[in-house]
Design an enzyme around this catalytic site. Structure first.
Site, PDB file in Angstrom:
ATOM      1  N   CYS B  86      -2.073  -7.380  -6.850  1.00 21.81           N
ATOM      2  CA  CYS B  86      -0.760  -6.928  -7.325  1.00 21.81           C
ATOM      3  C   CYS B  86      -0.342  -7.721  -8.574  1.00 21.81           C
ATOM      4  O   CYS B  86      -0.927  -7.546  -9.625  1.00 21.81           O
ATOM      5  CB  CYS B  86       0.268  -7.028  -6.196  1.00 21.81           C
ATOM      6  SG  CYS B  86       1.743  -6.032  -6.490  1.00 21.81           S
ATOM      7  N   HIS B 202      -2.464  -4.494  -1.311  1.00 22.86           N
ATOM      8  CA  HIS B 202      -2.411  -5.827  -0.703  1.00 22.86           C
ATOM      9  C   HIS B 202      -3.323  -5.945   0.517  1.00 22.86           C
ATOM     10  O   HIS B 202      -2.861  -5.710   1.644  1.00 22.86           O
ATOM     11  CB  HIS B 202      -0.975  -6.117  -0.254  1.00 22.86           C
ATOM     12  CG  HIS B 202      -0.020  -6.393  -1.366  1.00 22.86           C
ATOM     13  ND1 HIS B 202       0.223  -7.662  -1.845  1.00 22.86           N
ATOM     14  CD2 HIS B 202       0.751  -5.561  -2.103  1.00 22.86           C
ATOM     15  CE1 HIS B 202       1.112  -7.598  -2.820  1.00 22.86           C
ATOM     16  NE2 HIS B 202       1.446  -6.345  -2.995  1.00 22.86           N
ATOM     17  N   GLU B 204      -4.229  -8.596   1.990  1.00 19.61           N
ATOM     18  CA  GLU B 204      -3.753  -9.662   2.882  1.00 19.61           C
ATOM     19  C   GLU B 204      -2.675  -9.155   3.843  1.00 19.61           C
ATOM     20  O   GLU B 204      -2.414  -9.783   4.859  1.00 19.61           O
ATOM     21  CB  GLU B 204      -3.253 -10.865   2.053  1.00 19.61           C
ATOM     22  CG  GLU B 204      -1.836 -10.754   1.505  1.00 19.61           C
ATOM     23  CD  GLU B 204      -1.690  -9.831   0.299  1.00 19.61           C
ATOM     24  OE1 GLU B 204      -2.651  -9.132  -0.046  1.00 19.61           O
ATOM     25  OE2 GLU B 204      -0.588  -9.802  -0.288  1.00 19.61           O
TER      26      GLU B 204
END
Lengths: 81, 231
Positions: B86, B202, B204
């Site tokens: 990002c 994302h 994560e």
């Protein structure tokens, strides 16, 4: 002396903010507005006594390396006494 | 393996990345402050999401000039693995470690939702463990529309450097599945040396079962696999 730097998106890059502003202006009755492109404007104060030619070189470098991203943007530099 | 997660002022996914790497993937993960040029002997570097330096000037632009990015550039130039997520992707393009730029979403919306991604190549240290089926991974950005000139896009395709494309749940590249108007549906690209990845989604945030998807794990598992082979 002052340097005025305009940074705008390249014509080949879609400017959705400019498009939204155009639509808003048309909705407000400004039928004559065919298009808006949004950019950035920087006023750079230069120290007293700087050499104008050297200042232009320096500001163009600043614009190229920092203020604008040459992948998506172009810029103009205007030196004011 | 030891991962370093860079923290810029305004990073806000740094702890998500540290948590995913430590708790979900069982790796050592350490924060690296933006004013440090010491990568602490890490095997891989993560540039996390957020709004580094308030997105002033352009997203990722000021981060490029921070001391830590000098070290990250040296690390990348010596074949170290760097993943920018990002805002991290935006910083990597501003630092010229990746081609192109991320600009305002075509629809002007801040898009925050789970999207589907098709891995564009298996031939990278970030995608080797990814399945051929679409990955469900969230995006959260207002400036994620990938832009590059046609010659650059052609070269990325020719060199098999498009890591991820936005697709629908069946893997089709439909307009409706492209959340931001990215050129050629691009969600992530690789560097010429294939050791730097930038991606807007994302992974994560899709590493823990409680988050609803663990599809992001394969990207970190690919990195761990590549680092294990190298060590």
């Amino acid at each position: 002396m002052q340097a005025l730097v305009h940074v705008t998106l390249k014509k080949t890059v879609l400017d959705p903010q400019g498009r939204a502003i155009t639509a808003a202006l048309n909705n407000l009755g400004h039928a004559g507005v065919a298009g808006v492109r949004q950019g950035k404007f920087f006023e750079i104060e230069l120290a007293d006594g700087v050499d104008p030619a050297a200042a232009r070189d320096q500001v163009e470098r600043i614009a190229r390396e920092v203020l604008a991203n040459p992948v998506i943007e172009e810029f103009t530099v205007d030196l004011q006494p | 393996m030891k991962f370093g997660v860079v923290i810029f002022p305004g990073s806000n996914c740094d702890h998500d990345a540290l948590y995913a790497l430590e708790s979900n993937l069982g790796q050592e993960a350490v924060p690296i402050w933006h004013q440090s040029e010491d990568l602490q002997g890490c095997d891989a570097v993560v540039l996390p999401g957020g709004f580094s330096y308030g997105d002033y000037l352009r997203a990722g632009a000021i981060a490029h000039f921070s001391p830590v990015m000098k070290a990250v550039k040296r690390f990348a130039d010596s074949d170290g693995l760097v993943i920018g997520i990002c805002n991290g992707f935006q910083a990597l393009t501003e630092a010229h470690l990746l081609p192109g730029a991320l600009v305002r979403n075509a629809n002007l919306h801040f898009v925050c939702k789970t999207v589907h991604l098709a891995a564009g190549t298996k031939d990278s240290p970030f995608t080797s463990h990814c399945p051929s089926t679409p990955l469900a991974i969230p995006v959260a950005h207002g400036e994620g529309r990938y832009h590059a000139d046609a010659a650059t896009l052609d070269e990325l395709e020719r060199a098999d450097r498009i890591a991820f494309r936005y697709c629908d749940a069946e893997g089709k590249l439909t307009e409706a599945a492209n959340p931001n108007g990215s050129a050629r549906h691009i969600a992530g690209v690789l560097s010429e040396g294939r050791n730097v990845l930038g991606m807007m989604p994302h992974p994560e945030r899709a590493a823990d079962p409680v988050m609803g998807s663990t599809d992001g794990r394969c990207i970190f598992e690919s990195m761990i696999g590549a680092l294990s082979l190298a060590s």
